[in-house]
Scaffold this active site. Sequence first.
Site, PDB file in Angstrom:
ATOM      1  N   GLY A   1      -0.854  -3.507   5.398  1.00 40.57           N
ATOM      2  CA  GLY A   1      -0.718  -4.445   5.977  1.00 40.57           C
ATOM      3  C   GLY A   1      -1.401  -5.795   5.508  1.00 40.57           C
ATOM      4  O   GLY A   1      -2.070  -5.774   4.353  1.00 40.57           O
TER       5      GLY A   1
ATOM      6  N   THR B   1       0.698  -0.931  -0.045  1.00 40.44           N
ATOM      7  CA  THR B   1      -0.077  -0.147   0.065  1.00 40.44           C
ATOM      8  C   THR B   1       0.873   1.562   0.148  1.00 40.44           C
ATOM      9  O   THR B   1       2.018   1.612   0.640  1.00 40.44           O
ATOM     10  CB  THR B   1      -0.740  -0.343   0.995  1.00 40.44           C
ATOM     11  OG1 THR B   1      -1.916  -1.305   1.025  1.00 40.44           O
ATOM     12  CG2 THR B   1      -1.687   0.981   1.390  1.00 40.44           C
TER      13      THR B   1
ATOM     14  N   ARG C   1      -5.508  -0.382  -3.833  1.00 40.47           N
ATOM     15  CA  ARG C   1      -5.119  -1.459  -4.688  1.00 40.47           C
ATOM     16  C   ARG C   1      -4.978  -2.367  -3.702  1.00 40.47           C
ATOM     17  O   ARG C   1      -3.954  -2.448  -2.472  1.00 40.47           O
ATOM     18  CB  ARG C   1      -3.611  -1.691  -5.591  1.00 40.47           C
ATOM     19  CG  ARG C   1      -2.745  -3.453  -5.710  1.00 40.47           C
ATOM     20  CD  ARG C   1      -1.878  -3.184  -7.041  1.00 40.47           C
ATOM     21  NE  ARG C   1      -1.873  -2.843  -8.411  1.00 40.47           N
ATOM     22  CZ  ARG C   1      -1.370  -2.306  -8.843  1.00 40.47           C
ATOM     23  NH1 ARG C   1      -0.276  -2.907  -8.725  1.00 40.47           N
ATOM     24  NH2 ARG C   1      -1.484  -2.174 -10.241  1.00 40.47           N
TER      25      ARG C   1
END
Lengths: 292, 273
Positions: free
Chosen positions: B86, B40, B58
Site C-alpha cells: 500500500g 507489491t 520495488r
Amino acid sequence: MTRKTSLTMESNQSNQHNSLLASEADSQRTLYPYVTGTSVVAIKYKDGILMASDMGGSYGSTLRYKSVERIKPVGKHSLLGASGEISDFQEILRYLDELILYDNMWDDGNSLGPKEVHSYLTRVMYNRRNKFNPLWNSLILGGVKNGHKYLGMVSMIGVNFEDDHVATGFGNHLARPILRDEWHENLSFEDGVKLLEKCMRVLLYRDRSAINKLQIAKITEEGVTVSQPYSLKTFWGFSAFQNPTVGAEGSWWVVVRWVRPNPDQKKLRRPPLLLPLILPPRSPQLAANLDA
Amino acid sequence: MSNSAIDVPPKGGFSFDLCRRNDMLSKKGVQPPSYRKTGTTIVGLVFQDGVILGADTRATEGPIVCDKNCEKIHYMAPNIYCCGAGTAADTEAVTDMVSSQLQLHRYHTGRESRVITALTLLKKHLFNYQGHVSAALVLGGVDVTGPHLHTIYPHGSTDTLPFATMGSGSLAAMAMFESKYKEGLTRDEGIKLVVEAICSGIFNDLGSGSNVDVCVITKGHKEYLRNHLLPNPRTFVNPKGFSFTKKTEVLLTKITPLKEKVEVIEGGDAMEE
C-alpha cells in the site's frame, strides 16, 4: 426574412434528425452485461488444443444458470470459448454459423481454419467497438488444421493475439502465472488436462463467480471432443481453518496444554490441565480435535 | 448566548475538515502529489516449525520505479515481523508505531510479545482511521502459543490463515500457493514455495519487481534473508564506466574519510533524574 426562416427550418430538420439518431443509437447500444460467464483457459498440447471452462452463468451476483456450455465447436477445425455476456456469445455463434454455411455452400474442398475464423471474429469485435456497441465477450479461438495448431484470443474491444496458452477474465491473473511457469511444448493429453485442472481449481477457490462444474474440450486433427460436465476435488482440511482463533483472548477455542511431569520428582503426578473459567460448548468437532 | 463559550473536547479519529477544501482544489485542477506506493507482492506461510514471510523490493510512484531495492519486511518484535503493501509512508509509520508500543508492553509485562497483541494494536489503529491509512499488512511470528500468520486490510479487518498474499501481485502469488501449498512443509520447501510465489508476482505483475526478501521465524530464532534471490540482475553494464566530458576542468580533489559521529564513553555519567 426568408433566409432566416429557411435557416430555422434547416436547423429544425437537423434537430429532428439528430434526436431520431440519438434515440435509435441509445436503444441499441450495449451499456453493461447482464448474464455473464467467468473465465476460460486454453493451452496447446502435443496433438492440438485443450480448453476448459466452468458452466456457470451469473446474473449480477446471483448464480442463475448452472448448465451453460461456454465452449462450442465451429466448423470442422475450431473451438470457440467465451466469457462475458451470454446473449452476445449466442449472437456470435449465429454469425459464425452463417459464415461456415456460406463457406460450405462454395463446395470447393476448402474449409475455414482457426486462423481465418479468428481473423473474422477480430473484425467483427473491432467494428462493433468502433460503433460504441460492443459484443461484451472475451473469446478464445483454438483449432488444428493441416497439422498446424492455432490458439488465439479476441477481447471485446478488438485486442487480438496468438499464444501458446491463453485465458480470459480472472484467468488472466490467476491461471496465466501458473501456465507461464509450467507449460512446455509437447504436453501429453493427461499432463495437459492436469495442468488445466490445476488452473481451474485455483479459479474455483479464488473467483467468486466460478462454480465446481466444468467441461474440458479437446480438438485435434481428428475432430472435437467436449467432455461431460464434472467437478474438481477441493481440500479444506488445513488445521488453521479448523480452529483459527485458538489461544486468542475471548475466543471459543482453548489451548489445552499437557505438561510432562518433572523427572526429578519421585512421586507420580497427574499431568495438570489448563481450563478457562468458561468452558466452550463441547461440539463433536472440538472433541475430535482434542482427542486427536 | 455566544457559541464559543462552550468548550467541546476534540473528538478522536480522523479529522475530515480539509476534505471539502481538497475537493474544491481538485475541481479547480490542482493535482495533489501522487503517493509513493509499494505496488507489491507480499506473502506469508506457516510451515512445520514456524512462519516464513516473503516480499519483493520495488517501490513505485505512479508509473515510475522510485526505489529498486526497498525493504518491505518490517521489524515488530524479536519474534514478530510484518510485511507491508500500500502507501509506503503508511506501512512504515504504522509498523514503527506498533513496534514501539510492543516494546513498551514488553517492559511493562516482562514477557515476550504475542502476535495477537501486534494484531490488535494494528487493527485498532487502522479501523480508527477508516481505511484512510492505506496499509495492507501480512503479520507473522512465533510466540508461546505457537506460530501465527495474519493479514490486515486497510479498513481494519483481519484474517488468520495458513498462507496469505497481499498487494497488486497477490493474485499471481496466490495462484502459486493454492496449487502447491500443503501442511507440514519443511524449512527448505517453505522457502522454495515463498520464493516461487514472489517470483510469480515479480514476473507477472507490473507493480512488483527486482529482488526477493525472505524472513524465516521459528521458536526462539529468526533469520532475515535480505535479497535472498536476485532474479533481475543488471545484464548490460557499460564497460567504460562513467566519465565526465573531456572539457571538465578538475579544480580541487579532497578526500575526507568518514568517521564515527557518536563517541561511546564506557562508564559515563548516569542521566539526571
